[in-house]
Design a protein around this motif. Structure first.
Motif, mmCIF file in Angstrom:
data_model
loop_
_atom_site.group_PDB
_atom_site.id
_atom_site.type_symbol
_atom_site.label_atom_id
_atom_site.label_comp_id
_atom_site.label_asym_id
_atom_site.label_seq_id
_atom_site.Cartn_x
_atom_site.Cartn_y
_atom_site.Cartn_z
ATOM 1 N N MET A 106 0.832 -1.203 0.000
ATOM 2 C CA MET A 106 0.000 0.000 0.000
ATOM 3 C C MET A 106 0.870 1.257 0.000
ATOM 4 O O MET A 106 0.664 2.162 -0.805
ATOM 5 N N PHE A 107 1.861 1.283 0.877
ATOM 6 C CA PHE A 107 2.758 2.452 0.939
ATOM 7 C C PHE A 107 3.436 2.659 -0.410
ATOM 8 O O PHE A 107 3.471 3.772 -0.936
ATOM 9 N N VAL A 108 3.967 1.567 -0.972
ATOM 10 C CA VAL A 108 4.715 1.697 -2.226
ATOM 11 C C VAL A 108 3.795 2.181 -3.344
ATOM 12 O O VAL A 108 4.128 3.124 -4.074
ATOM 13 N N THR A 109 2.605 1.553 -3.453
ATOM 14 C CA THR A 109 1.697 1.937 -4.537
ATOM 15 C C THR A 109 1.269 3.391 -4.389
ATOM 16 O O THR A 109 1.214 4.144 -5.366
ATOM 17 N N GLN A 110 0.986 3.762 -3.149
ATOM 18 C CA GLN A 110 0.589 5.143 -2.906
ATOM 19 C C GLN A 110 1.683 6.103 -3.371
ATOM 20 O O GLN A 110 1.405 7.107 -4.031
ATOM 21 N N ALA A 111 2.929 5.748 -3.037
ATOM 22 C CA ALA A 111 4.047 6.600 -3.453
ATOM 23 C C ALA A 111 4.139 6.643 -4.968
ATOM 24 O O ALA A 111 4.271 7.725 -5.555
ATOM 25 N N PHE A 155 8.238 10.620 -1.650
ATOM 26 C CA PHE A 155 9.235 9.551 -1.589
ATOM 27 C C PHE A 155 9.283 8.935 -0.202
ATOM 28 O O PHE A 155 9.766 7.834 -0.035
ATOM 29 N N ARG A 156 8.758 9.655 0.798
ATOM 30 C CA ARG A 156 8.775 9.066 2.134
ATOM 31 C C ARG A 156 7.872 7.834 2.178
ATOM 32 O O ARG A 156 8.205 6.850 2.832
ATOM 33 N N TYR A 157 6.742 7.875 1.450
ATOM 34 C CA TYR A 157 5.882 6.689 1.413
ATOM 35 C C TYR A 157 6.635 5.521 0.788
ATOM 36 O O TYR A 157 6.564 4.389 1.245
ATOM 37 N N LEU A 158 7.354 5.853 -0.314
ATOM 38 C CA LEU A 158 8.108 4.814 -1.009
ATOM 39 C C LEU A 158 9.127 4.188 -0.057
ATOM 40 O O LEU A 158 9.248 2.966 0.039
ATOM 41 N N MET A 159 9.840 5.050 0.674
ATOM 42 C CA MET A 159 10.876 4.525 1.573
ATOM 43 C C MET A 159 10.257 3.678 2.677
ATOM 44 O O MET A 159 10.772 2.615 3.015
ATOM 45 N N MET A 160 9.129 4.165 3.242
ATOM 46 C CA MET A 160 8.460 3.399 4.293
ATOM 47 C C MET A 160 8.070 2.025 3.755
ATOM 48 O O MET A 160 8.308 1.004 4.389
ATOM 49 N N GLY A 161 7.442 2.027 2.577
ATOM 50 C CA GLY A 161 6.955 0.772 2.005
ATOM 51 C C GLY A 161 8.089 -0.182 1.743
ATOM 52 O O GLY A 161 8.052 -1.351 2.158
#
Lengths: 336, 456
Positions: A121-126, B428-434
């Motif tokens: 979810m985090f990755v897709t959202q990003a 990019f913070r979401y990407l890093m978290m994920g």
């Protein structure tokens, strides 16, 4: 005459919007339920996967618009959806290959898979926000209304107008087609039957020679189709905003659970249950009673059960009640 | 000593990183990161008690944090006399009505056999109760909200020091957890996750829209502080002397008196905000250390062993005569109460309560990332997770900007792709978290500091 006016009023403000909203929820709920039934985890990335599909649809729509291709009175997005579906299927298969498969092979508990889906979810959202940005976007073109409120009034001579947006009709129409094909596929074809068998009893299905890899792959393919169509229809009807899509995950979950998670038909109906109850309970019935009741009994207040601020809360309360009294959902029984 | 080496190493690195921020960015930024890290650590401890000790998934952390924040408002704001005059009596009557309603439901539940009629009866009580509530409360709510809506428009609070709210917030959250636990704890793990998530959304909806109680989306600003204000500090003699003493080397280099005075003023302004943040850090550290001691003691007590037994094999624990349902409820309440404390601390630090800012991404899922990354079941791990993830969450944008500039160094400044990427740096913070969460779950599923149970 007053009675007809009252009916039209309800049609215009409750029935038509709820039908469209319910269809959008239903597609998402079937997506959730399929993943739950076959891959056996609650997919918290649902809303964002739908946003991903919609984003690709928008990108293609822009591309086609720049080429000058259009469908006339229909929105250009309709040509874009098939291309978007291909991309979203590819994205989902990629995610499955690199992320979910490992845990499936390990036979991890569902909770762990749910946690992994939060990572997705985090990755897709990003990805969605980096590619298209977080702002509100409308991508509907073509003829906006099928019947405008004013035209309807002129045509029938009633006081109340009935406005039907073409996006609403398209939503209901496409949902019916997609869902009927899906149910035909699940119930009549061999592949569909093998999917149902796999969902019902994994070990027995494996013993009968069903290839689990194929079942999983087809599940993601169907998921990609449902997510893209559901998301694109919601975006056409309202607008595309990644945050709203993330939030839509909640009523979608509610619909899937209310319908009995793992049961696509239940999920389909659950979408409408949620949509109708949300709108029924938060609509102000003052005008309706003004038409129906004699003048002396007309209400002074808005006759609203709950204020519209609690729209989301309604669906969640329904879910809590259902969980309390029928933990398996309203339409329990056969799986998938 | 040796077996705790990785714990010490991890914490040293973490503090070192924060100190680096202090040296290279500013001490103000470093301290505000540190304070938020401490608050996050309290939240992760709450989640860790539920997940790590007992294996309960609680995706409703946001709701408890918001209730803690509400407690801060209700405790510290001065009561609004006019509003109480306008509608206070009526509101109290409504609260009584709710109590009567709950008692009636309890009465029905206790005295009648389970049947369809009973279910419908309860539904009838609830529906009629809501209708009566709406009719009786509406005029008074309108009256309260009409009292000076630009500045108050709500009942206000008790006017007590805000630190009390940390305890009250815990009780609020515990009360909610009791209700939620009674409803939802019987559900299977993933159902429980969804149910708690949705219930927390209901809580937020109520806080957002019941303006008479919380001011809703109009926000409550200017809450009283437990620490001095910067403006006051800047005029205090002893503080100016302190700053001068600390920076005597720097000040001695400046020759003219006026320049010296200007430099000192600048330093005092900077110093005052650092000082205020240090005060907060002190308060928060007390809470974190106290909670850490309590939770560690609990983990190694007979009760902690029982919780682990229940977590690892519910049926076996049940067969040994442990009341699984009761213990689950208890730990659910305890964990939620800790999250409530954190919510109150957060509002105390910010000095404002903004119901609109409570979103599941930030207050539920991010906290869960912290717990998983840090190491569930290990309190030191959970706290480290809170520190590490919050640090990354804040510093992700600068890091991403640096990486983007590095990777697109060959492109001209006006290149469309580069501009687009630079604009989307915050995401990019979401990407890093994920990616961080996925990597940890794949290659170190027990977290950075895994659970270690030694028999002492």
């Amino acid at each position: 005459m007053d009675f007809i006016n009252a009916i039209i009023l309800l049609l215009n403000y409750i029935f038509v919007p709820a039908l469209a909203y319910g269809s959008q929820l239903a597609l998402g709920a079937i997506f959730v339920t399929l993943i739950y039934g076959i891959l056996r985890f609650a997919n918290f990335a649902t809303g964002d996967m739908m946003a991903f599909g919609t984003m690709i649809t928008i990108l293609f729509t822009w591309y086609f618009q720049s080429l000058g291709i259009s469908l006339g009175i229909l929105p250009t997005a309709l040509i874009a959806i098939p291309f978007a579906i291909i991309f979203s299927i590819a994205y989902m298969l990629l995610i499955d290959k690199f992320i979910f498969r490992y845990y499936r092979v390990q036979k991890s508990p569902p909770v762990q898979l749910a946690m992994v889906s939060i990572g997705v979810m985090f990755v897709t959202q990003a990805v969605v926000r980096i590619i298209i940005g977080p702002s509100d976007r409308r991508f509907f073109d073509g003829e906006k209304f099928i019947i405008k409120a004013g035209e309807f009034k002129e045509m029938t001579g009633l006081n109340e107008g009935l406005a039907i947006k073409s996006s609403q009709v398209l939503t209901v129409f496409i949902t019916i087609i997609v869902v009927s094909i899906l149910f035909w596929f699940l119930n009549k074809t061999k592949t569909g039957k093998s999917m149902r068998a796999y969902s019902d009893n994994e070990d027995l299905a494996l013993l009968s020679g069903i290839d689990p890899k194929r079942v999983v792959m087809i599940t993601w393919v169907i998921a990609g189709i449902l997510a893209t169509i559901g998301g694109a229809l919601y975006g056409l009807d309202k607008s595309f905003k990644p945050f709203t899509y993330f939030n839509n995950m909640l009523p979608i979950f509610a619909a899937a659970i209310v319908g009995g998670i793992g049961n696509p038909f239940g999920a389909f109906l659950g979408g409408y249950v949620i949509a109708f109850s949300e709108i029924f309970l938060t609509y102000a019935y003052k005008k309706f009673f003004m038409y129906v009741l004699p003048e002396s009994m007309e209400p002074e207040t808005l006759v609203q059960l709950l204020s519209t601020d609690y729209k989301f809360a309604v669906s969640f309360s329904i879910l809590v009640i259902v969980l309390l009294y029928r933990p398996n959902g309203i339409f329990k029984g056969k799986v998938l | 000593m040796r077996k705790n080496l990785n714990v010490i190493a991890a914490y040293t690195i973490m503090l070192g990183l924060i100190i680096l921020v202090g040296i290279f960015q500013s001490w103000n930024v470093a301290l505000s990161i540190f304070n938020m890290c401490l608050i996050s650590a309290v939240m992760t401890m709450g989640a860790n008690i539920q997940w790590g000790y007992a294996g309960l998934i609680n995706f409703g952390l946001m709701g408890y944090a918001a209730l803690g924040g509400l407690a801060a408002v209700l405790i510290s704001v001065d009561p609004v006399q006019e509003a109480w005059v306008a509608g206070g009596f009526n509101i109290i009557m409504c609260i009584w009505l709710i109590v009567v309603m709950i008692l009636a439901i309890r009465f029905v539940l206790k005295n009648f056999e389970k049947s369809k009629i009973r279910t419908y009866g309860i539904a009838a009580i609830i529906v009629s109760g809501i209708v009566i509530l709406r009719i009786t409360s509406e005029p008074s709510i309108e009256a309260i909200e009409a009292v000076n809506p630009a500045t108050t428009g709500f009942l206000g609070g008790l006017g007590l020091p805000i630190v009390f709210s940390w305890v009250v917030g815990a009780f609020f959250a515990a009360g909610l957890a009791f209700i939620v636990g009674k409803i939802a704890l019987g559900l299977r793990a993933d159902y429980l996750a969804i149910a708690t998530l949705l219930i927390s959304e209901i809580v937020i909806a109520i806080i957002k829209h019941e303006d008479w109680l919380t001011r809703g989306v109009k926000n409550v600003i200017g809450l009283k502080r437990p620490v001095p204000y910067e403006i006051e500090l800047q005029t205090k003699e002893w503080f100016i002397n302190l700053v001068a003493k600390f920076n005597s080397n720097k000040l001695d280099l400046i020759s003219t008196v006026t320049d010296k005075q200007a430099a000192l003023n600048q330093l005092v302004i900077e110093g005052s905000s650092v000082f205020v943040k240090l005060c907060y850090s002190g308060l928060f550290l007390v809470v974190v250390i106290a909670l850490l001691i309590i939770t560690q003691k609990a983990l190694y007590s007979p009760w902690g062993r029982m919780m682990r037994a229940i977590r690892d094999n519910e049926e076996a624990a049940n067969a040994m005569g442990k009341n699984v349902v009761k213990q689950h409820l208890l730990i659910f309440i305890l964990g939620s109460a800790i999250v409530g404390i954190a919510g109150a601390m957060l509002v105390t630090q910010d000095g404002l309560f903004t119901p609109g800012s409570y979103r599941p991404m930030r207050y539920t899922f991010l906290i869960w990332v912290m717990v998983i990354v840090g190491g569930s079941g290990n309190n030191f791990g959970a706290i480290l997770g809170g520190f590490a993830v919050w640090f990354l969450w804040i510093e992700a944008a600068p890091i991403a900007l640096f990486l983007i500039n590095l990777s697109t160094a060959g492109l001209p400044e006006t290149h469309e792709l580069k501009i687009h990427l630079v604009e989307s740096v915050p995401y990019f913070r979401y990407l890093m978290m994920g990616i961080g969460l996925l990597l940890i779950m794949r290659y170190r599923p027990k977290g950075i500091l895994p659970e270690k149970i030694e028999i002492k």
